[in-house]
Design a protein around this motif. Sequence first.
Motif, mmCIF file in Angstrom:
data_model
loop_
_atom_site.group_PDB
_atom_site.id
_atom_site.type_symbol
_atom_site.label_atom_id
_atom_site.label_comp_id
_atom_site.label_asym_id
_atom_site.label_seq_id
_atom_site.Cartn_x
_atom_site.Cartn_y
_atom_site.Cartn_z
ATOM 1 N N TYR A 1 46.343 31.272 44.084
ATOM 2 C CA TYR A 1 46.584 32.698 44.317
ATOM 3 C C TYR A 1 46.836 33.448 43.006
ATOM 4 C CZ TYR A 1 48.351 36.738 46.991
ATOM 5 O OH TYR A 1 48.526 37.984 47.541
ATOM 6 N N PHE A 2 47.434 32.793 42.035
ATOM 7 C CA PHE A 2 47.716 33.446 40.754
ATOM 8 C C PHE A 2 46.432 33.656 39.957
ATOM 9 C CE2 PHE A 2 51.595 31.440 42.106
ATOM 10 C CZ PHE A 2 52.538 32.411 41.854
ATOM 11 N N GLN A 3 45.581 32.615 39.964
ATOM 12 C CA GLN A 3 44.315 32.717 39.223
ATOM 13 C C GLN A 3 43.418 33.805 39.798
ATOM 14 O OE1 GLN A 3 42.952 28.706 39.480
ATOM 15 N NE2 GLN A 3 44.311 27.979 37.864
ATOM 16 N N LEU A 4 43.543 34.044 41.101
ATOM 17 C CA LEU A 4 42.737 35.086 41.744
ATOM 18 C C LEU A 4 43.039 36.458 41.122
ATOM 19 C CD1 LEU A 4 40.844 36.045 44.050
ATOM 20 C CD2 LEU A 4 42.853 36.164 45.525
ATOM 21 N N PHE A 5 44.319 36.801 41.018
ATOM 22 C CA PHE A 5 44.683 38.097 40.436
ATOM 23 C C PHE A 5 44.451 38.118 38.927
ATOM 24 C CE2 PHE A 5 46.682 38.247 44.536
ATOM 25 C CZ PHE A 5 46.479 39.560 44.935
ATOM 26 N N ASP A 6 44.680 36.990 38.256
ATOM 27 C CA ASP A 6 44.382 36.914 36.819
ATOM 28 C C ASP A 6 42.922 37.297 36.586
ATOM 29 O OD1 ASP A 6 46.891 36.098 36.019
ATOM 30 O OD2 ASP A 6 46.408 33.951 36.032
ATOM 31 N N TYR A 7 42.046 36.692 37.376
ATOM 32 C CA TYR A 7 40.610 36.909 37.201
ATOM 33 C C TYR A 7 40.255 38.382 37.436
ATOM 34 C CZ TYR A 7 35.577 36.336 37.599
ATOM 35 O OH TYR A 7 34.229 36.457 37.396
ATOM 36 N N ASP A 8 40.697 38.929 38.568
ATOM 37 C CA ASP A 8 40.320 40.298 38.930
ATOM 38 C C ASP A 8 40.908 41.328 37.966
ATOM 39 O OD1 ASP A 8 38.753 39.478 41.047
ATOM 40 O OD2 ASP A 8 40.347 39.662 42.539
ATOM 41 N N VAL A 9 42.168 41.157 37.625
ATOM 42 C CA VAL A 9 42.823 42.113 36.738
ATOM 43 C C VAL A 9 42.164 42.079 35.351
ATOM 44 C CG1 VAL A 9 44.989 42.573 35.489
ATOM 45 C CG2 VAL A 9 45.026 42.200 37.967
ATOM 46 N N ASN A 10 41.904 40.887 34.828
ATOM 47 C CA ASN A 10 41.289 40.791 33.497
ATOM 48 C C ASN A 10 39.894 41.409 33.467
ATOM 49 O OD1 ASN A 10 43.515 39.591 32.368
ATOM 50 N ND2 ASN A 10 42.787 37.500 32.741
ATOM 51 N N LEU A 11 39.113 41.166 34.522
ATOM 52 C CA LEU A 11 37.762 41.735 34.570
ATOM 53 C C LEU A 11 37.817 43.265 34.627
ATOM 54 C CD1 LEU A 11 34.708 41.357 34.761
ATOM 55 C CD2 LEU A 11 34.943 41.126 37.235
ATOM 56 N N LEU A 12 38.704 43.787 35.476
ATOM 57 C CA LEU A 12 38.822 45.245 35.601
ATOM 58 C C LEU A 12 39.258 45.875 34.288
ATOM 59 C CD1 LEU A 12 40.411 45.813 39.118
ATOM 60 C CD2 LEU A 12 38.188 46.623 38.302
#
Length: 308
Positions: free
Chosen positions: A289-300
């Motif tokens: 669950y943490f990697q999911l937000f890491d990925y999306d936030v970094n891309l945005l």
Amino acid sequence: MKIHRALQGAAVLLLAGAIVTAHAAKLNVMTSTEDLAALAREVGGDKINVDSIAKGYQDPHFVEPKPSFLLKLQKADLLAVVGLDLEIGWLPPLQTQARNGKIQKGGPGYLDLSTACQILEIPQGQVTRAMGDVHPMGNPHYWLDPENGRRIAKAFMTKLSEMDAADAATFQQRYADFDKRLTTAQKGWEAKMAPYKGRKVITYHRSWPNFCERFGLQVVDYVEPRPGIPPSPTHTLELINTMKRDGISLILVEPYFDLRTPNSIAQQVGGDVAVLLPSVGGKKEVTDYFQLFDYDVNLLVSLFQKHK
Ligand SMILES: [Zn+2]
């Protein structure tokens, strides 16, 4: 008589063995999606077996109900679902065919996480599926707000503690630890997104209202004219005009949609398509669950920086 005694002895041994096994056995948890599996794992650790039916790279509205899931559902102690009709097209037949009373709707091993979370876009008045709308009961993509992730984990803690009282202390301790780590991580995500508060975006499907509300983004319109309805030429033209008028550069797209329309729109407005992950498992390396937000936030953040 002798044989009878021997049999009795064997029966007692078998019974004792069964009791020992029952105590040592892990709860079998099945979830409809990988996000729920990831959150169950945070709380259950090695005290539970977890498996999900839908994979994170699949559209959770449309999953092929493979017979291989039947065996797993037959053995499940708990079935956790997103609810709000997200799984209506594929889960009910699997549940019925599994003939496992525990995991039927309303059964002791059935957990609908939508009842524990904040739900957006709940329709007012008469609800109809006539237009093909796949969100008739409110937005089912609610796990994309970390606060709802926390609520889901807490609901798992309560349910697992009920079903396996012997390990309740472990579940509570693991939830407390998750809660702490999530608070820290969320502060980091919010800080990274803070400079882009109020930015307007277009999204393909209505997967992101909870995410955008949490991080202060404004969703102006959707590539789909209605949830579950493919893009139409008229609506696509309207989108291009809206994006040009409002200076919108980003289209957020889930990995399972056809990129042709979003790409063509982005090209015409000088913008970009951001293939964000709506679920754990959307990419191989995104496993919790943490990697999911890491990925999306970094891309945005990287794309917002590009379009100042
Ligand atoms: Zn949806």
